[in-house]
Enzyme design. Sequence first.
Site, PDB file in Angstrom:
ATOM      1  N   ARG A 148     -22.901  -9.850  25.637  1.00 22.22           N
ATOM      2  CA  ARG A 148     -23.217  -8.448  25.344  1.00 22.22           C
ATOM      3  C   ARG A 148     -21.995  -7.548  25.492  1.00 22.22           C
ATOM      4  O   ARG A 148     -21.874  -6.542  24.783  1.00 22.22           O
ATOM      5  CB  ARG A 148     -24.339  -7.958  26.265  1.00 22.22           C
ATOM      6  CG  ARG A 148     -24.914  -6.597  25.843  1.00 22.22           C
ATOM      7  CD  ARG A 148     -25.889  -6.056  26.839  1.00 22.22           C
ATOM      8  NE  ARG A 148     -26.595  -4.869  26.366  1.00 22.22           N
ATOM      9  CZ  ARG A 148     -27.016  -3.893  27.147  1.00 22.22           C
ATOM     10  NH1 ARG A 148     -26.808  -3.961  28.459  1.00 22.22           N
ATOM     11  NH2 ARG A 148     -27.637  -2.841  26.654  1.00 22.22           N
TER      12      ARG A 148
ATOM     13  N   THR B   5     -27.702   1.217  22.279  1.00 20.08           N
ATOM     14  CA  THR B   5     -28.135  -0.167  22.130  1.00 20.08           C
ATOM     15  C   THR B   5     -29.195  -0.429  23.198  1.00 20.08           C
ATOM     16  O   THR B   5     -29.031  -0.037  24.356  1.00 20.08           O
ATOM     17  CB  THR B   5     -26.956  -1.152  22.275  1.00 20.08           C
ATOM     18  OG1 THR B   5     -27.444  -2.492  22.138  1.00 20.08           O
ATOM     19  CG2 THR B   5     -26.232  -1.010  23.590  1.00 20.08           C
ATOM     20  N   SER B   6     -30.299  -1.020  22.806  1.00 21.24           N
ATOM     21  CA  SER B   6     -31.436  -1.198  23.713  1.00 21.24           C
ATOM     22  C   SER B   6     -31.130  -2.168  24.833  1.00 21.24           C
ATOM     23  O   SER B   6     -30.200  -2.976  24.756  1.00 21.24           O
ATOM     24  CB  SER B   6     -32.652  -1.705  22.936  1.00 21.24           C
ATOM     25  OG  SER B   6     -33.061  -0.777  21.969  1.00 21.24           O
ATOM     26  N   GLN B   7     -31.949  -2.112  25.882  1.00 17.76           N
ATOM     27  CA  GLN B   7     -31.784  -3.056  26.975  1.00 17.76           C
ATOM     28  C   GLN B   7     -32.116  -4.465  26.488  1.00 17.76           C
ATOM     29  O   GLN B   7     -33.027  -4.665  25.676  1.00 17.76           O
ATOM     30  CB  GLN B   7     -32.650  -2.697  28.181  1.00 17.76           C
ATOM     31  CG  GLN B   7     -34.140  -2.707  27.957  1.00 17.76           C
ATOM     32  CD  GLN B   7     -34.680  -1.338  27.601  1.00 17.76           C
ATOM     33  OE1 GLN B   7     -34.089  -0.603  26.815  1.00 17.76           O
ATOM     34  NE2 GLN B   7     -35.812  -0.997  28.191  1.00 17.76           N
TER      35      GLN B   7
ATOM     36  N   PHE C 294     -37.186   5.225  21.723  1.00 19.53           N
ATOM     37  CA  PHE C 294     -36.122   4.912  20.774  1.00 19.53           C
ATOM     38  C   PHE C 294     -35.622   6.186  20.105  1.00 19.53           C
ATOM     39  O   PHE C 294     -36.356   7.179  20.013  1.00 19.53           O
ATOM     40  CB  PHE C 294     -36.635   3.968  19.683  1.00 19.53           C
ATOM     41  CG  PHE C 294     -36.567   2.505  20.022  1.00 19.53           C
ATOM     42  CD1 PHE C 294     -35.571   1.695  19.489  1.00 19.53           C
ATOM     43  CD2 PHE C 294     -37.511   1.917  20.859  1.00 19.53           C
ATOM     44  CE1 PHE C 294     -35.518   0.338  19.788  1.00 19.53           C
ATOM     45  CE2 PHE C 294     -37.476   0.573  21.164  1.00 19.53           C
ATOM     46  CZ  PHE C 294     -36.470  -0.232  20.626  1.00 19.53           C
TER      47      PHE C 294
END
Length: 217
Positions: A33, A59-61, A202
């Site tokens: 990541r 950027t999402s978890q 989001f």
Amino acid sequence: MSAGRSERPQVAAARRVGVTDERVLAAMAAVPRERFVPPAARSEADLDRPLRIGSNQTTSQPSLIATMLQALRLTGTERVLEVGTGFGYQAALLAHLVAEVVTVERHALLADRARGNLVAVGLAHVTVLVGDGTLGAPEYAPFDAITVAAAAPAVPPALAEQLAPGGRLVAPIGPRGQQVVVVYEYRDGQLVVVERLTAVRFVPLVSDGPDRLGRDR
């Protein structure tokens, strides 16, 4: 890979939220990541939380990304569309899971960064497009699965139309503060809700046209 101290933090986070698909977990283990976040955020790349990537995007978890990927039920032969490339992290994961990945990013700067990041880890075969994600990528359709990384009140009609029969689509649906990740299947020419996964927050899915986001159903 079995759980243990040597496991990537992203894999451990995915396991904690109930992800059991070993192919998804293997992809999480294979993709660093830290290569898909801005340099200033690399020290936080192992944390299971969203990170800012510029252009008012995040950027999402990893645990949420893994949950959404698991819901697609990928087997390895699919052509998949991602809406919202960001820095390319989810596209990289998909590249380990399916035969073909097409990803659409509204912001040209982010798309350029994603291309560079993907090339740097040997995934130059991912197709990164710049454009209105609500329109999908009709020149590459049909898709066996679609994943959307921004929220809308309903699934944009163009995305539903680009799904192959039996295909799955996962997207955050609802207004700000009431978004839920919804899993759909395309059956008999229409999207059918098969599961609601989790409440989320989001960034909004932005359209270039007034009628492309569909209507609440």
